[in-house]
Design a protein around this motif. Structure first.
Motif, short mmCIF file in Angstrom:
data_model
loop_
_atom_site.label_atom_id
_atom_site.label_comp_id
_atom_site.label_asym_id
_atom_site.label_seq_id
_atom_site.Cartn_x
_atom_site.Cartn_y
_atom_site.Cartn_z
N UNK A 127 0.82 -1.21 0.00
CA UNK A 127 0.00 0.00 0.00
C UNK A 127 0.86 1.27 0.00
N UNK A 128 1.87 1.29 0.88
CA UNK A 128 2.68 2.51 0.96
C UNK A 128 3.64 2.64 -0.22
N UNK A 129 4.14 1.51 -0.73
CA UNK A 129 4.96 1.61 -1.93
C UNK A 129 4.13 2.14 -3.10
N UNK A 130 2.87 1.72 -3.16
CA UNK A 130 1.98 2.25 -4.20
C UNK A 130 1.72 3.73 -4.02
N UNK A 131 1.53 4.15 -2.77
CA UNK A 131 1.30 5.57 -2.49
C UNK A 131 2.50 6.40 -2.91
N UNK A 132 3.71 5.94 -2.58
CA UNK A 132 4.91 6.69 -2.96
C UNK A 132 5.02 6.81 -4.48
N UNK A 133 4.65 5.76 -5.19
CA UNK A 133 4.70 5.81 -6.66
C UNK A 133 3.72 6.84 -7.21
N UNK A 134 2.51 6.89 -6.64
CA UNK A 134 1.52 7.87 -7.09
C UNK A 134 1.99 9.30 -6.79
N UNK A 135 2.56 9.48 -5.61
CA UNK A 135 3.07 10.80 -5.22
C UNK A 135 4.16 11.26 -6.20
N UNK A 136 5.07 10.36 -6.52
CA UNK A 136 6.14 10.71 -7.46
C UNK A 136 5.56 11.05 -8.83
N UNK A 137 4.61 10.23 -9.29
CA UNK A 137 4.02 10.46 -10.62
C UNK A 137 3.42 11.86 -10.73
N UNK A 138 2.81 12.33 -9.65
CA UNK A 138 2.12 13.63 -9.66
C UNK A 138 3.03 14.80 -9.29
N UNK A 139 4.27 14.51 -8.92
CA UNK A 139 5.18 15.59 -8.53
C UNK A 139 4.88 16.18 -7.16
N UNK A 140 4.20 15.40 -6.32
CA UNK A 140 3.95 15.83 -4.94
C UNK A 140 5.17 15.52 -4.07
N UNK A 141 5.15 15.99 -2.83
CA UNK A 141 6.21 15.63 -1.89
C UNK A 141 5.62 14.83 -0.74
N UNK A 142 6.49 14.19 0.02
CA UNK A 142 6.09 13.44 1.21
C UNK A 142 6.67 14.16 2.42
N UNK A 143 5.78 14.71 3.23
CA UNK A 143 6.20 15.39 4.46
C UNK A 143 6.17 14.38 5.60
N UNK A 144 7.24 14.34 6.40
CA UNK A 144 7.36 13.33 7.46
C UNK A 144 7.57 14.01 8.81
N UNK A 145 6.71 13.65 9.76
CA UNK A 145 6.93 14.02 11.16
C UNK A 145 7.08 12.73 11.94
N UNK A 146 8.29 12.50 12.45
CA UNK A 146 8.63 11.24 13.06
C UNK A 146 9.82 11.45 13.99
N UNK A 147 9.91 10.69 15.05
CA UNK A 147 11.11 10.74 15.89
C UNK A 147 12.33 10.37 15.06
N UNK A 148 13.40 11.10 15.25
CA UNK A 148 14.60 10.90 14.45
C UNK A 148 15.14 9.48 14.48
N UNK A 149 14.98 8.79 15.61
CA UNK A 149 15.51 7.43 15.71
C UNK A 149 14.77 6.45 14.80
N UNK A 150 13.56 6.81 14.36
CA UNK A 150 12.79 5.95 13.44
C UNK A 150 12.87 6.44 12.00
N UNK A 151 13.57 7.53 11.77
CA UNK A 151 13.55 8.18 10.47
C UNK A 151 14.33 7.44 9.37
N UNK A 152 15.51 6.83 9.64
CA UNK A 152 16.33 6.33 8.53
C UNK A 152 15.63 5.41 7.54
#
Length: 277
Positions: A127-152
């Protein structure tokens, strides 16, 4: 503070505040929220605040407590006279046509607000790999709010997809020594690779790290070209402790070089979010 110091904190024409929320307290809130609004924060109030502080553009970020209901955000974008753009929270299964419809209403990205969770979603899932592909196709960005230790791993997956990543609040590193943490080092490496931006925002949400030290590393890594400035207005959970002028003062403390600061306020924001005349 002397008036001369205050007067020197003039922002360049066309400046952008790259993280704020509009809020209506009469709307239903999701049950698993980690915060909730104390008062309405209307788009008219925000636009007035921008104008009063010499800021032209703003990026509205969907607050987590509405879940995937973006009605308040979309209404604000419609009423903003072109000054605002937005990031929406969506279900990972959303279709590309529905994402394109949001984009047509002024949405320029999606938000993964995964902070303060017992377990974060699996970004490697279908599901999320599909979402990232759709976002890229449309030229959108992915904004992330997450604790740094989980970010990599999350940042690595976004970068691997080819979508643009925008990381909230200095990367939210862990603890007072966050500047040396694995998460912050991964963020710096992503900035160097060139498809990731980070917001110099909400130092009051940091977990002990010093904002100016983090900002110095971020700027050094990308010559300031991947940094953005934001206020996090209306400072949910800190409404009585933070002012807009303090947010501007923090920027000047974090970025003393005027040329880099002005780039952050204008060109970087335009490149990341499509602001500009």
């Amino acid at each position: 503070m002397h008036s001369a110091a205050t007067d020197s904190r003039i922002l360049p024409p066309g400046s952008a505040d790259c993280h704020a929320h509009v809020i209506k307290t009469d709307r239903p809130l999701v049950s698993d929220r980690h915060s909730q609004p104390a008062a309405d924060a209307l788009v008219e109030d925000y636009l007035h605040t921008l104008t009063a502080n010499g800021v032209m553009y703003g990026l509205l970020t969907a607050p987590s407590f509405y879940g995937t209901n973006n009605d308040v955000l979309l209404d604000a974008l419609k009423r903003s006279g072109g000054r605002l753009r937005g990031t929406a929270i969506v279900e990972p299964e959303i279709g590309e046509a529905a994402l394109a419809s949001l984009q047509a209403e002024g949405v320029c990205g999606i938000r993964l607000n995964w902070v303060k969770r017992a377990a974060i979603p699996d970004i490697q899932s279908r599901e999320y790999q599909g979402l990232l592909a759709k976002v890229k196709n449309l030229g959108l960005h992915v904004e992330v709010y997450l604790e740094g230790e989980h970010l990599p791993p999350v940042l690595a997956a976004i970068n691997a997809s080819g979508a643009r990543a925008v990381i909230d609040h200095f990367g939210n590193p862990e603890g007072a020594d966050g500047i040396h943490s694995e998460g912050f080092r991964a963020l710096l490496a992503a900035l160097d690779a060139g498809n990731t931006w980070v917001k110099l925002s909400a130092p009051f949400r940091l977990r002990g790290s010093a904002a100016p030290a983090l900002a110095a590393e971020i700027i050094k890594q990308s010559n300031g070209e991947r940094a953005l400035w934001a206020t996090d207005w209306p400072w949910v959970g800190h409404e009585e402790k933070v002012t807009y002028s303090q947010c501007i003062a923090s920027l000047f403390e974090c970025v003393p070089d005027a040329e880099i600061r002005n780039r952050i306020l204008t060109k970087n924001a335009y490149e990341a979010f499509g602001f500009g005349p």
